[in-house]
Design a protein around this motif. Structure first.
Motif, PDB file in Angstrom:
ATOM      1  N   TYR A  98      81.003  29.894  61.659  1.00  0.00           N
ATOM      2  CA  TYR A  98      80.222  28.769  62.167  1.00  0.00           C
ATOM      3  C   TYR A  98      80.673  27.450  61.548  1.00  0.00           C
ATOM      4  O   TYR A  98      80.590  26.402  62.193  1.00  0.00           O
ATOM      5  CB  TYR A  98      78.714  28.979  61.992  1.00  0.00           C
ATOM      6  CG  TYR A  98      78.223  29.079  60.566  1.00  0.00           C
ATOM      7  CD1 TYR A  98      77.844  27.943  59.868  1.00  0.00           C
ATOM      8  CD2 TYR A  98      78.091  30.309  59.928  1.00  0.00           C
ATOM      9  CE1 TYR A  98      77.378  28.026  58.570  1.00  0.00           C
ATOM     10  CE2 TYR A  98      77.621  30.400  58.640  1.00  0.00           C
ATOM     11  CZ  TYR A  98      77.267  29.256  57.960  1.00  0.00           C
ATOM     12  OH  TYR A  98      76.801  29.342  56.679  1.00  0.00           O
ATOM     13  N   ARG A 125      83.664  26.359  63.648  1.00  0.00           N
ATOM     14  CA  ARG A 125      83.227  25.728  64.905  1.00  0.00           C
ATOM     15  C   ARG A 125      82.779  24.292  64.664  1.00  0.00           C
ATOM     16  O   ARG A 125      83.071  23.387  65.434  1.00  0.00           O
ATOM     17  CB  ARG A 125      82.105  26.528  65.539  1.00  0.00           C
ATOM     18  CG  ARG A 125      82.571  27.752  66.243  1.00  0.00           C
ATOM     19  CD  ARG A 125      81.421  28.366  67.051  1.00  0.00           C
ATOM     20  NE  ARG A 125      81.803  29.662  67.496  1.00  0.00           N
ATOM     21  CZ  ARG A 125      81.724  30.774  66.758  1.00  0.00           C
ATOM     22  NH1 ARG A 125      81.262  30.709  65.529  1.00  0.00           N
ATOM     23  NH2 ARG A 125      82.106  31.932  67.229  1.00  0.00           N
ATOM     24  N   TYR A 126      82.042  24.090  63.595  1.00  0.00           N
ATOM     25  CA  TYR A 126      81.554  22.769  63.222  1.00  0.00           C
ATOM     26  C   TYR A 126      82.741  21.822  62.956  1.00  0.00           C
ATOM     27  O   TYR A 126      82.785  20.706  63.470  1.00  0.00           O
ATOM     28  CB  TYR A 126      80.653  22.895  61.993  1.00  0.00           C
ATOM     29  CG  TYR A 126      80.374  21.617  61.269  1.00  0.00           C
ATOM     30  CD1 TYR A 126      79.456  20.701  61.766  1.00  0.00           C
ATOM     31  CD2 TYR A 126      81.015  21.314  60.082  1.00  0.00           C
ATOM     32  CE1 TYR A 126      79.196  19.521  61.102  1.00  0.00           C
ATOM     33  CE2 TYR A 126      80.763  20.148  59.406  1.00  0.00           C
ATOM     34  CZ  TYR A 126      79.845  19.252  59.919  1.00  0.00           C
ATOM     35  OH  TYR A 126      79.601  18.082  59.255  1.00  0.00           O
ATOM     36  N   LEU A 159      72.395  23.975  66.877  1.00  0.00           N
ATOM     37  CA  LEU A 159      73.187  25.201  66.972  1.00  0.00           C
ATOM     38  C   LEU A 159      73.911  25.286  68.320  1.00  0.00           C
ATOM     39  O   LEU A 159      75.040  25.768  68.384  1.00  0.00           O
ATOM     40  CB  LEU A 159      72.307  26.422  66.741  1.00  0.00           C
ATOM     41  CG  LEU A 159      71.712  26.546  65.326  1.00  0.00           C
ATOM     42  CD1 LEU A 159      70.751  27.731  65.242  1.00  0.00           C
ATOM     43  CD2 LEU A 159      72.787  26.635  64.266  1.00  0.00           C
ATOM     44  N   TYR A 183      77.090  22.904  68.447  1.00  0.00           N
ATOM     45  CA  TYR A 183      78.249  23.455  67.733  1.00  0.00           C
ATOM     46  C   TYR A 183      78.579  24.884  68.171  1.00  0.00           C
ATOM     47  O   TYR A 183      79.442  25.518  67.574  1.00  0.00           O
ATOM     48  CB  TYR A 183      78.030  23.367  66.218  1.00  0.00           C
ATOM     49  CG  TYR A 183      78.040  21.932  65.762  1.00  0.00           C
ATOM     50  CD1 TYR A 183      79.236  21.219  65.666  1.00  0.00           C
ATOM     51  CD2 TYR A 183      76.865  21.258  65.478  1.00  0.00           C
ATOM     52  CE1 TYR A 183      79.253  19.891  65.281  1.00  0.00           C
ATOM     53  CE2 TYR A 183      76.876  19.921  65.082  1.00  0.00           C
ATOM     54  CZ  TYR A 183      78.069  19.254  64.995  1.00  0.00           C
ATOM     55  OH  TYR A 183      78.086  17.934  64.625  1.00  0.00           O
ATOM     56  N   ILE A 216      77.078  27.739  67.886  1.00  0.00           N
ATOM     57  CA  ILE A 216      76.909  28.725  66.822  1.00  0.00           C
ATOM     58  C   ILE A 216      75.939  29.792  67.307  1.00  0.00           C
ATOM     59  O   ILE A 216      74.759  29.506  67.542  1.00  0.00           O
ATOM     60  CB  ILE A 216      76.383  28.058  65.537  1.00  0.00           C
ATOM     61  CG1 ILE A 216      77.379  26.996  65.064  1.00  0.00           C
ATOM     62  CG2 ILE A 216      76.123  29.100  64.459  1.00  0.00           C
ATOM     63  CD1 ILE A 216      76.891  26.125  63.937  1.00  0.00           C
ATOM     64  N   GLU A 253      75.787  34.800  64.020  1.00  0.00           N
ATOM     65  CA  GLU A 253      76.453  34.200  62.869  1.00  0.00           C
ATOM     66  C   GLU A 253      75.506  33.421  61.968  1.00  0.00           C
ATOM     67  O   GLU A 253      75.712  33.355  60.757  1.00  0.00           O
ATOM     68  CB  GLU A 253      77.560  33.254  63.334  1.00  0.00           C
ATOM     69  CG  GLU A 253      78.754  33.960  63.879  1.00  0.00           C
ATOM     70  CD  GLU A 253      79.813  33.000  64.370  1.00  0.00           C
ATOM     71  OE1 GLU A 253      80.774  33.496  64.964  1.00  0.00           O
ATOM     72  OE2 GLU A 253      79.695  31.769  64.180  1.00  0.00           O
TER      73      GLU A 253
END
Length: 169
Positions: free
Chosen positions: A24, A27-28, A129, A132, A134, A138
Motif C-alpha cells: 500500500y 501504491r501511495y 483508501l 490510493y 488500497i 492490505e
C-alpha cells in the motif's frame, strides 16, 4: 538481494535504487511521485536520499514484511557527486520515512475532509483508501479509522462540529 541497476533513459545513464516497502505504501508513492522517481533536490525524497548516498558497493537482504520495491533513479550529476549506493540501515531508514509520510498524509487528508464538512471521518477514510487504490486485504479500513481516532484525541463529532463553526464564522 536488492541491487542497484544501471538504466539508460534519454541518453542519460541512471542508476536504480530499489527501496522495499509495503504494497500500500508503493501504491501511495506511485500516485504521488509516479512509477519511478528521479531524485533531485527539488523533492523531499530526493533531498533526503542525496544525503544517504555513498560510493561503496553494497547489497541488501530483502525485508520479508515489505514485499514491494519502489524505484528511484539517480542521474549522472548526482551519481558522480554523491554516490550510487545506500547502506542497509539507510534503506531501512528511508522505508520508515515513507511509512511516516503515508501516515501524516492520511491524517492531514481526514482533517481536511472534516474541515470541508461534506464527509464524516469514516467516509473520509474510505475516500483516502480508494484514491490510493488500497484494498481492504492490505490495510483494514477500521484500523485506519481507529488510527485517526487516536490521533484526534477528542471526540471526532465535536471536532467536525467545531471545524464547521470555524468555517461558518
Amino acid at each position: 538481494m536488492i541491487n542497484n541497476k544501471l538504466t539508460q533513459i534519454n541518453q542519460e545513464q541512471l542508476v536504480e535504487i530499489n527501496v522495499p516497502v509495503k504494497p500500500y505504501i508503493k501504491r501511495y508513492l506511485i500516485k504521488r511521485y509516479g512509477m519511478v522517481h528521479k531524485i533531485s533536490k527539488r523533492s523531499l525524497i530526493g533531498f533526503m536520499m542525496l544525503d544517504l548516498l555513498d560510493k561503496n558497493i553494497t547489497t541488501h537482504d530483502k525485508d520479508q514484511t515489505k514485499t514491494e520495491n519502489y524505484t528511484f533513479l539517480i542521474g549522472d550529476y548526482y551519481f558522480k557527486k554523491y554516490g550510487f549506493s545506500m547502506s542497509e540501515d539507510n534503506i531501512n531508514y528511508l522505508s520508515g520515512c515513507f511509512d511516516r509520510l503515508f501516515n501524516e498524509d492520511f491524517l492531514n487528508f481526514i482533517d481536511t475532509e472534516l474541515l470541508k464538512g461534506s464527509l464524516n471521518a469514516y467516509q473520509s477514510v474510505s475516500l483516502f483508501l480508494s484514491i490510493y487504490k488500497i484494498p481492504e486485504a492490505e490495510l483494514k479500513h477500521d484500523s485506519m479509522y481507529r488510527k485517526y481516532q487516536r490521533y484526534s484525541e477528542e471526540n471526532i463529532k465535536k471536532k467536525k462540529q467545531n471545524n464547521n463553526k470555524i468555517i461558518a464564522n
